[in-house]
Design an enzyme around this catalytic site. Structure first.
Site, mmCIF file in Angstrom:
data_model
loop_
_atom_site.group_PDB
_atom_site.id
_atom_site.type_symbol
_atom_site.label_atom_id
_atom_site.label_comp_id
_atom_site.label_asym_id
_atom_site.label_seq_id
_atom_site.Cartn_x
_atom_site.Cartn_y
_atom_site.Cartn_z
ATOM 1 N N GLU A 1 5.118 -11.113 -5.880
ATOM 2 C CA GLU A 1 4.087 -11.347 -6.896
ATOM 3 C C GLU A 1 4.471 -10.847 -8.283
ATOM 4 O O GLU A 1 3.852 -11.242 -9.281
ATOM 5 C CB GLU A 1 2.751 -10.716 -6.467
ATOM 6 C CG GLU A 1 2.719 -9.194 -6.505
ATOM 7 C CD GLU A 1 3.261 -8.519 -5.256
ATOM 8 O OE1 GLU A 1 3.012 -7.324 -5.063
ATOM 9 O OE2 GLU A 1 3.954 -9.202 -4.464
ATOM 10 N N HIS B 1 8.345 -7.458 -3.316
ATOM 11 C CA HIS B 1 7.095 -7.892 -3.953
ATOM 12 C C HIS B 1 7.307 -9.235 -4.667
ATOM 13 O O HIS B 1 7.733 -9.268 -5.822
ATOM 14 C CB HIS B 1 6.613 -6.836 -4.953
ATOM 15 C CG HIS B 1 6.058 -5.613 -4.303
ATOM 16 N ND1 HIS B 1 4.753 -5.517 -3.894
ATOM 17 C CD2 HIS B 1 6.646 -4.437 -3.963
ATOM 18 C CE1 HIS B 1 4.545 -4.339 -3.337
ATOM 19 N NE2 HIS B 1 5.675 -3.661 -3.368
ATOM 20 N N GLY C 1 0.836 -1.201 0.000
ATOM 21 C CA GLY C 1 0.000 0.000 0.000
ATOM 22 C C GLY C 1 0.866 1.244 0.000
ATOM 23 O O GLY C 1 2.053 1.180 0.313
ATOM 24 N N CYS D 1 5.384 -5.996 1.718
ATOM 25 C CA CYS D 1 5.735 -4.568 1.676
ATOM 26 C C CYS D 1 5.032 -3.814 2.821
ATOM 27 O O CYS D 1 5.367 -4.009 3.984
ATOM 28 C CB CYS D 1 5.414 -3.993 0.310
ATOM 29 S SG CYS D 1 6.249 -2.411 -0.014
ATOM 30 N N TYR D 2 4.035 -2.983 2.536
ATOM 31 C CA TYR D 2 3.283 -2.309 3.602
ATOM 32 C C TYR D 2 2.725 -3.344 4.581
ATOM 33 O O TYR D 2 2.700 -3.122 5.795
ATOM 34 C CB TYR D 2 2.141 -1.484 2.996
ATOM 35 C CG TYR D 2 1.270 -0.775 4.028
ATOM 36 C CD1 TYR D 2 1.610 0.493 4.491
ATOM 37 C CD2 TYR D 2 0.130 -1.386 4.532
ATOM 38 C CE1 TYR D 2 0.821 1.140 5.449
ATOM 39 C CE2 TYR D 2 -0.665 -0.752 5.482
ATOM 40 C CZ TYR D 2 -0.324 0.504 5.939
ATOM 41 O OH TYR D 2 -1.095 1.130 6.881
ATOM 42 N N ASP E 1 -14.084 -12.178 -24.020
ATOM 43 C CA ASP E 1 -14.813 -12.032 -22.750
ATOM 44 C C ASP E 1 -16.302 -12.354 -22.887
ATOM 45 O O ASP E 1 -16.851 -13.156 -22.130
ATOM 46 C CB ASP E 1 -14.623 -10.615 -22.187
ATOM 47 C CG ASP E 1 -13.166 -10.223 -22.098
ATOM 48 O OD1 ASP E 1 -12.330 -11.132 -21.955
ATOM 49 O OD2 ASP E 1 -12.855 -9.020 -22.190
#
Length: 511
Positions: free
Chosen positions: A171, A169, A55, A82-83, A227
């Protein structure tokens, strides 16, 4: 749903949906929920693990989002990123402070000791940092598990309580072994069974749709894109002929596309499909419009009008299906980001259709996940791996006013480009590739005569989810073949250029 779940608590970071996607890719179902979720709600959700996202805030700011200490008494494994890592330290009486220097981009980190998260990861590897605060003191009962030369607490944890914080991070693809770290958290720490697959998703969605829709009438606006095709097929599997699909052909599709939609869905899958040919009306309405957002608005509103006319013939329906996916939602400003471009499949239709409820079965999925669902449903590759294509179609790949002549020129150029990419075996490697008709003309020489014709731009990008993209390094011989073919075979084109801009700062489309 009775399978295992991971809870991802959203603290406002830019990669939060990506974290959820990585978890699902690793075979564990998860949901992204607001960080304001109460302890009672977390208990009811009953996750096998909890991930705190990154964040933009500082944990020592009293106005920043925080978490109750009680979450650590639930006996559920926690991973803070992280945050989220700083939040664990701050909440459990560690210390977080502003760093003298922010740390951004690739950094080497080293494990201080082996732990449950380190299996299969080299002692030293590359990670991706993005922070201005750092953890200067870890909570009692925790130990430092990894560090970088400038970030002494890169990874810390309490292995007995199964609570960990990671400053980088994992991810993002730039973290070399980030996926392995997440996998270790899911399978070694949370002891996941890994029962989440697209086959499970399809089975559960069809069952839920059957239960919800019953024998009611369902309407879908079919665009021909991946989609809406996957959303319609999913619903069709649940309700059969009770689904009515309306395909509005606005005359702005690629070469042969309208015919393929009818062939695959009406004749192949035996769907109740109505085709409304409105190409002439769209061309008339677009006359004189050269601003991209104006073109989008004209097409969006006219699409709704044509759809409304067809819907009136059908009469009242109980449900309306839309092929909305996550990138559509955030790019239309429905989430927390600014409006980047208008998407006509997000909102709009409800106001003109007599229905009770909207069904959006793909709303939380990224494009690659939607494709996996399409394959699971048995859709042909020509539909599942179709290039992402904007609702306004070729209108926003033609700079300036739209004319029949320009559409013909672009269709042929685009077809050649896509054909040669496929011939070169690159169609699965490149996320999206298309031609753009610029509003620039240049002098050329064709057939010993001077010409003054259009510049065609080629655009090709690599991406995972369209949130960020890099320009594709297409081999020169392929680009040469495309250029030669277009300038020889397509009327009103005498120069080809290649777009080498990434997203950001650019978008994938030109308009």
């Amino acid at each position: 749903m009775n399978h295992e779940k991971v809870l991802v608590l959203d603290f406002g970071g830019q990669y939060n949906q990506l974290i959820a996607r990585r978890v699902r890719d690793l075979g564990v179902y998860c949901e992204l929920k607001p960080c304001s979720m109460t302890i009672e709600e977390i208990r009811k959700f009953s996750p096998i693990g909890i991930i705190f996202t990154g964040g933009p805030n500082s944990v020592y700011d009293e106005h920043s989002p925080h978490i109750s200490k009680e979450v650590f008494d639930l006996g559920i494994p926690v991973l803070g990123i992280c945050y989220g890592a700083q939040l664990i330290a701050h909440t459990l009486n560690g210390k977080v402070e502003h760093a003298e220097k922010g740390e951004y981009g690739k950094r080497e980190f080293s494990f201080a000791k082996e732990c449950l998260l380190s299996e299969g990861i080299p002692q030293t590897s590359v990670c991706w940092m993005s922070h201005t605060d750092l953890i200067s003191e870890i909570p009692a009962g925790f130990e430092v598990l990894a560090s970088t030369p400038t970030c002494p607490v890169t990874l810390f944890g309490n292995e007995d309580k199964r609570v960990y914080g990671v400053q980088f991070h994992p991810e993002v693809v730039h973290s070399e072994y980030g996926n392995d770290l997440l996998k270790n958290f899911l399978y070694r720490v949370c002891r996941a069974a890994g029962d989440w697959t697209m086959k499970n998703f399809v089975g559960e969605q069809v069952a839920l749709l059957k239960e919800k829709l019953g024998n009611k009438k369902v309407l879908c606006a079919m665009s021909g894109g991946v989609d809406s095709a996957v959303a319609a097929t999913l619903v069709h599997k649940a309700v059969g002929e009770n689904l009515i699909c309306v395909f509005v052909d606005h005359g702005l599709l690629r070469k042969g596309e309208a015919d393929e939609v009818v062939n695959v869905f009406k004749y192949g899958l035996k769907m109740n499909l109505i085709k409304a040919d409105a190409s002439e009306i769209f061309l008339q309405k677009l006359k004189g419009a050269d601003d991209p957002e104006k073109k989008r608005k004209i097409i969006g509103s006219l699409f709704i009008k044509v759809f409304e006319e067809e819907a009136k013939k059908i009469g009242a329906v109980d449900f309306l299906v839309q092929g909305t996916i996550y990138p559509d939602v955030i790019e239309s400003g429905k989430d927390k980001s600014d409006v980047i471009k208008s998407h006509h499949n997000v909102g709009g239709l409800p106001s003109v259709v007599d229905f009770k409820e909207i069904i959006e079965p793909l709303r939380d999925l990224f494009k690659d996940e939607v494709r996996k669902v399409g394959t699971e449903l048995g859709l042909p590759d020509s539909i599942v791996y179709r290039q992402p294509f904007p609702g306004p179609g070729l209108a926003i790949r033609i700079m300036g006013e739209i004319t029949k002549e320009k559409l013909a020129t672009l269709r042929e150029a685009d077809f050649i480009f896509r054909e040669e990419i496929k011939n070169a075996g690159l169609s699965r490697e490149i996320w999206q590739y298309f031609a753009v008709l610029t509003n620039c003309k240049t002098v050329g020489v064709q057939g010993d005569a001077r010409t003054y014709e259009n510049v065609i731009a080629l655009r090709a990008v690599t991406s995972v989810d369209a949130m960020t993209a890099d320009w594709a390094r297409i081999p020169y011989d392929v680009l040469e073949k495309v250029s030669t073919r277009i300038t020889n075979e397509v009327r009103h084109a005498n120069k080809i250029v290649y777009d080498i801009t990434s997203k950001p700062p650019s978008t994938i489309e030109w308009e």
